[in-house]
Design a protein around this motif. Sequence first.
Motif, short mmCIF file in Angstrom:
data_model
loop_
_atom_site.label_atom_id
_atom_site.label_comp_id
_atom_site.label_asym_id
_atom_site.label_seq_id
_atom_site.Cartn_x
_atom_site.Cartn_y
_atom_site.Cartn_z
N LEU A 1 0.86 -1.17 0.00
CA LEU A 1 0.00 0.00 0.00
C LEU A 1 0.90 1.22 0.00
N SER A 2 0.83 2.00 -1.07
CA SER A 2 1.54 3.27 -1.14
C SER A 2 0.58 4.34 -0.64
N VAL A 3 0.95 4.98 0.46
CA VAL A 3 0.11 5.99 1.10
C VAL A 3 0.59 7.36 0.66
N ASN A 4 -0.34 8.18 0.19
CA ASN A 4 0.00 9.53 -0.30
C ASN A 4 1.06 9.47 -1.40
N SER A 5 0.99 8.41 -2.17
CA SER A 5 1.94 8.20 -3.26
C SER A 5 1.36 7.15 -4.19
N ARG A 6 1.79 7.20 -5.45
CA ARG A 6 1.31 6.21 -6.41
C ARG A 6 2.32 5.12 -6.69
N ASP A 7 3.54 5.27 -6.19
CA ASP A 7 4.58 4.29 -6.51
C ASP A 7 5.18 3.69 -5.25
N LEU A 8 5.95 2.64 -5.43
CA LEU A 8 6.50 1.89 -4.30
C LEU A 8 7.52 2.69 -3.49
N CYS A 9 8.26 3.57 -4.15
CA CYS A 9 9.37 4.28 -3.47
C CYS A 9 9.03 5.71 -3.08
N GLN A 10 7.79 6.08 -3.18
CA GLN A 10 7.30 7.41 -2.84
C GLN A 10 7.95 8.51 -3.68
N ASP A 11 8.31 8.18 -4.91
CA ASP A 11 8.86 9.19 -5.82
C ASP A 11 7.76 10.01 -6.47
N GLU A 12 6.51 9.52 -6.41
CA GLU A 12 5.36 10.19 -7.00
C GLU A 12 4.36 10.58 -5.92
N PRO A 13 4.70 11.57 -5.06
CA PRO A 13 3.73 11.96 -4.02
C PRO A 13 2.39 12.33 -4.65
N SER A 14 1.34 12.03 -3.93
CA SER A 14 0.01 12.21 -4.47
C SER A 14 -0.97 12.36 -3.31
N GLU A 15 -2.16 12.82 -3.60
CA GLU A 15 -3.19 12.90 -2.58
C GLU A 15 -3.99 11.61 -2.52
N ASP A 16 -3.59 10.62 -3.32
CA ASP A 16 -4.29 9.35 -3.28
C ASP A 16 -3.35 8.23 -2.84
N HIS A 17 -3.91 7.04 -2.79
CA HIS A 17 -3.23 5.88 -2.23
C HIS A 17 -3.39 4.72 -3.21
#
Length: 186
Positions: free
Chosen positions: A135-151
């Motif tokens: 589960l990527s939280v506040n991110s769309r990718d495994l390494c949190q390189d793509e911060p996002s408002e979704d999960h």
Amino acid sequence: MSNSTAAAVLTTTDLPEAIRAVRTLLGISDGCPEVDLEAEITSPEVLARVLDVLPDLEWWSMAGPEHGSSEAGDDPADRLPVRVSNWSRPLDRAEPFIAALGSEPGALRWDLDGWPEVPEAELDPVTQKYAYLTLSVNSRDLCQDEPSEDHTVHVHVRSESETARIGWLADRIGGRFTGRTELSAL
């Protein structure tokens, strides 16, 4: 070392929905003894909440471990931003960790005992080596390189060719496989 393919099967702004999806997939799996927790923490408030959940937090400075780490006995509050990576945690730490993150990006990876056989879908069982859930939280990718408002919920399989298993798992949570995958080191 080998790799798995992490396939995105659900992306949502609704964190409780993502958590319900994870719970459902954990219930389908052949068991799950532990969870791995990762995040990049920039805020003193988030750090304090994470430390409440994981008092023995393993961390290092984003500038590099030579600039501060838990191993050196440094105070993480003096070294922000920090990267945390805590492996093999009890399952009951997952949801408190998610809550502690607030809007900071993070990832949780459940190391499953396997994906079950599904005869009606002609799916053989999958061993532990290729059975993970992230589960990527506040991110769309495994390494949190793509911060996002979704999960994003990712199911891990041996390769992209296992679209039948990916689709079957996505169907169980009301998601769908969009074709978005990432290679994940195991």
